[in-house]
Design a protein around this motif. Structure first.
Motif, PDB file in Angstrom:
ATOM      1  N   TYR A  89       5.361  11.937  10.934  1.00 41.58           N
ATOM      2  CA  TYR A  89       4.134  11.469  10.285  1.00 41.58           C
ATOM      3  C   TYR A  89       3.498  12.586   9.458  1.00 41.58           C
ATOM      4  O   TYR A  89       3.117  12.382   8.305  1.00 41.58           O
ATOM      5  N   ASP A  90       3.405  13.787  10.035  1.00 39.02           N
ATOM      6  CA  ASP A  90       2.805  14.915   9.319  1.00 39.02           C
ATOM      7  C   ASP A  90       3.607  15.257   8.058  1.00 39.02           C
ATOM      8  O   ASP A  90       3.038  15.552   7.004  1.00 39.02           O
ATOM      9  N   ALA A  91       4.937  15.209   8.187  1.00 37.46           N
ATOM     10  CA  ALA A  91       5.784  15.515   7.030  1.00 37.46           C
ATOM     11  C   ALA A  91       5.595  14.480   5.929  1.00 37.46           C
ATOM     12  O   ALA A  91       5.517  14.816   4.737  1.00 37.46           O
ATOM     13  N   SER A  92       5.489  13.214   6.331  1.00 39.97           N
ATOM     14  CA  SER A  92       5.319  12.161   5.331  1.00 39.97           C
ATOM     15  C   SER A  92       3.962  12.254   4.659  1.00 39.97           C
ATOM     16  O   SER A  92       3.829  12.001   3.449  1.00 39.97           O
ATOM     17  N   GLU A  93       2.942  12.627   5.411  1.00 44.08           N
ATOM     18  CA  GLU A  93       1.602  12.768   4.850  1.00 44.08           C
ATOM     19  C   GLU A  93       1.545  13.927   3.843  1.00 44.08           C
ATOM     20  O   GLU A  93       0.853  13.845   2.834  1.00 44.08           O
ATOM     21  N   SER A  94       2.292  14.992   4.142  1.00 42.29           N
ATOM     22  CA  SER A  94       2.274  16.164   3.273  1.00 42.29           C
ATOM     23  C   SER A  94       3.283  16.059   2.126  1.00 42.29           C
ATOM     24  O   SER A  94       3.277  16.883   1.210  1.00 42.29           O
ATOM     25  N   GLY A  95       4.154  15.053   2.211  1.00 46.20           N
ATOM     26  CA  GLY A  95       5.184  14.899   1.192  1.00 46.20           C
ATOM     27  C   GLY A  95       6.385  15.788   1.408  1.00 46.20           C
ATOM     28  O   GLY A  95       7.252  15.900   0.532  1.00 46.20           O
ATOM     29  N   ASN A  96       6.463  16.424   2.578  1.00 42.71           N
ATOM     30  CA  ASN A  96       7.565  17.338   2.868  1.00 42.71           C
ATOM     31  C   ASN A  96       8.729  16.577   3.494  1.00 42.71           C
ATOM     32  O   ASN A  96       9.080  16.772   4.658  1.00 42.71           O
ATOM     33  N   THR A  97       9.330  15.684   2.718  1.00 43.84           N
ATOM     34  CA  THR A  97      10.446  14.875   3.200  1.00 43.84           C
ATOM     35  C   THR A  97      11.544  14.832   2.143  1.00 43.84           C
ATOM     36  O   THR A  97      11.316  15.133   0.977  1.00 43.84           O
ATOM     37  N   ILE A  98      12.735  14.453   2.580  1.00 41.75           N
ATOM     38  CA  ILE A  98      13.825  14.163   1.647  1.00 41.75           C
ATOM     39  C   ILE A  98      14.297  12.739   1.924  1.00 41.75           C
ATOM     40  O   ILE A  98      14.092  12.191   3.015  1.00 41.75           O
ATOM     41  N   GLY A  99      14.936  12.123   0.938  1.00 44.54           N
ATOM     42  CA  GLY A  99      15.299  10.712   1.040  1.00 44.54           C
ATOM     43  C   GLY A  99      16.542  10.455   1.869  1.00 44.54           C
ATOM     44  O   GLY A  99      17.322  11.362   2.180  1.00 44.54           O
TER      45      GLY A  99
ATOM     46  N   LYS B 175       0.813  -1.203   0.000  1.00 43.01           N
ATOM     47  CA  LYS B 175       0.000   0.000   0.000  1.00 43.01           C
ATOM     48  C   LYS B 175       0.848   1.255   0.000  1.00 43.01           C
ATOM     49  O   LYS B 175       2.049   1.222   0.180  1.00 43.01           O
ATOM     50  N   GLU B 176       0.184   2.382  -0.177  1.00 40.52           N
ATOM     51  CA  GLU B 176       0.861   3.672  -0.175  1.00 40.52           C
ATOM     52  C   GLU B 176       1.583   3.887   1.138  1.00 40.52           C
ATOM     53  O   GLU B 176       1.098   3.516   2.206  1.00 40.52           O
ATOM     54  N   LEU B 177       2.760   4.477   1.094  1.00 38.71           N
ATOM     55  CA  LEU B 177       3.591   4.678   2.268  1.00 38.71           C
ATOM     56  C   LEU B 177       2.928   5.607   3.278  1.00 38.71           C
ATOM     57  O   LEU B 177       2.612   6.735   2.992  1.00 38.71           O
ATOM     58  N   LYS B 178       2.741   5.097   4.488  1.00 40.54           N
ATOM     59  CA  LYS B 178       2.216   5.893   5.591  1.00 40.54           C
ATOM     60  C   LYS B 178       2.965   5.497   6.842  1.00 40.54           C
ATOM     61  O   LYS B 178       3.503   4.411   6.959  1.00 40.54           O
TER      62      LYS B 178
END
Length: 435
Positions: free
Chosen positions: A379-389, A2-5
């Motif tokens: 969690y909030d950053a991952s939900e919003s896509g505000n992350t770096i690898g 599933k989608e990453l959460k």
């Protein structure tokens, strides 16, 4: 998959874990349980994560109670010790573990001859999308993710408030520098020894985590891109230098001898410094000293990358479980069953969320249970896509710590210039990739 959460659980209850362990599945047996009369099998685990050592040992003891034919022996090497060197030494001695840790595509390449295919495990099938990319070779899954983690600047919310600093206003290097100077000017009234505690002794902090923040954009936030790269340019190298200098200048001295324990436990947890570069794994250490501070007094902000807008929190898989394919068949079978139980059974999920306080890297977890502020920020950053690898898993073997991190120590000790650090790192990367 599933989608990453991401999610995080509540405080552990071993009684609850034990109660669930006592339950049976629909066919009358809990996953991983042994049958009477089976020959005992010993599974030797060599793992790096010191933060959950005691909790892991407790959960393993519960598993052994329900699986009397399995004896699990755990060796934990991490923190200030070099896990990679210890693992190589362990293999060289001939006493090879059944389960050990690998860090991504470079480790997979280094240990491929010793890694069993885990494609047929239930945990592999439950892994979140993208989490297996760095450990999959020719359709074979060679590692199972520990969890998801994120890091950045952990800060004391009370001290920021008393200094009149709004963390949301820190969006770039200039605003971070301004906040640091404000904190420094108010050290006496805030009861601070320094603004930062910069652990220059820990080459993984500088050579892996901090460098990743500035190299991830260069490699498009993709660990495989880093792994395939023949050269490294340090496109954001000047911003990297500024963050190193800022932490060093406003840190308790000497930074080159400051380690993780001093940074987190002696200085930040006792509110003697306001900011540290660490991640959600530090929650347990902080909570062990000041539970209230850990639960309601800390925040997590991204490390600003000069020249790049809205740098997010670095989020990724810190390490993977590998199974030794040279072990006896029975040992390989029991190793896979234990890892499946740990991440897919009800009892295992309870342990992962509540005992280990992990952010799961697998589907089937209650994502509403997020217990600490750092994990909430991740969690909030991952939900919003505000992350770096996390591209540092694709660095050449030993490059991050033994080359870059070691030379940053020289820079902090005025034994090398920054240009010398960067030039040496570039050449070492190029030389390694040419092999």
């Amino acid at each position: 998959m599933k989608e990453l959460k991401f999610s995080k659980g509540l405080v552990a209850s071993l009684m609850l874990s034990a109660a669930v362990l006592a339950g049976c599945s629909s066919d009358g047996e809990e996953a991983g349980s042994g049958s009477e009369g089976e020959e005992q099998v010993t599974v030797d685990i060599f793992q790096f994560k010191v933060e959950f050592k005691e909790q892991f040992e407790d959960v393993v003891a519960l598993y052994e109670e329900e699986n009397p034919n399995v004896n699990i022996e755990i060796t934990t090497v991490g923190g200030g010790e070099d896990y990679g060197a210890a693992l190589r030494s362990r293999f060289a001695s001939g006493n090879e573990p059944a389960i050990f840790n690998i860090g991504g595509p470079q480790d997979v390449a280094d240990w491929k001859d010793s890694l069993a295919d885990l494609t047929d495990t239930a945990a592999s099938g439950a892994a979140l999308e993208g989490t297996l990319d760095g450990v999959t070779v020719e359709s074979e899954v060679l590692g199972l993710p520990y969890n998801q983690e994120g890091y950045g600047f952990i800060y004391n919310t009370r001290l920021f408030e008393e200094a009149g600093i709004d963390p949301a206003s820190i969006t770039d290097y200039a605003s971070l520098e301004e906040a640091v100077k404000t904190l420094d000017s108010k050290k006496d009234e805030l009861g601070l020894e320094s603004v930062f505690a910069f652990p220059g002794k820990e080459t993984w902090v500088t050579g892996l985590h901090l460098s990743n923040t500035f190299l991830a954009p260069e490699f498009d936030n993709n660990v495989l891109t880093a792994f395939d790269a023949e050269t490294v340019d340090f496109k954001y190298g000047e911003g990297f230098k500024k963050i190193v200098d800022l932490q060093n200048e406003y840190s308790k001295q000497p930074t080159v001898s400051l380690d993780y324990s001093q940074q987190v436990e002696e200085l930040f947890s006792l509110e003697r410094v306001a900011i540290i570069q660490q991640g959600n794994w530090a929650y347990g250490s902080i909570a062990g000293i000041d539970q209230e501070l850990a639960d309601s007094g800390v925040g997590l902000m991204p490390i600003p990358v000069e020249g790049m807008d809205n740098a997010g929190l670095p989020v990724g898989v810190p390490m993977y479980w590998g199974v030794n394919k040279k072990a006896d068949e029975a040992v390989i079978k029991e190793s896979k069953e234990f890892l499946d139980w740990l991440y897919t059974s009800d009892a295992g999920k309870t342990a992962v969320l509540e005992d280990f306080k992990f952010i799961p890297a697998y589907e089937g977890y209650d994502t509403s249970k997020i217990s600490d502020p750092m994990s909430k920020a991740i969690y909030d950053a991952s939900e919003s896509g505000n992350t770096i690898g996390w591209v540092f898993m694709g660095y050449p073997t030993g490059w991050g710590q033994d080359e870059l991190g070691a030379n940053i120590q020289k820079y902090l000790s005025d034994e090398a210039s920054w240009d010398e650090v960067i030039d040496s790192a570039k050449e070492a990367w190029k030389t390694d990739r040419a092999k």
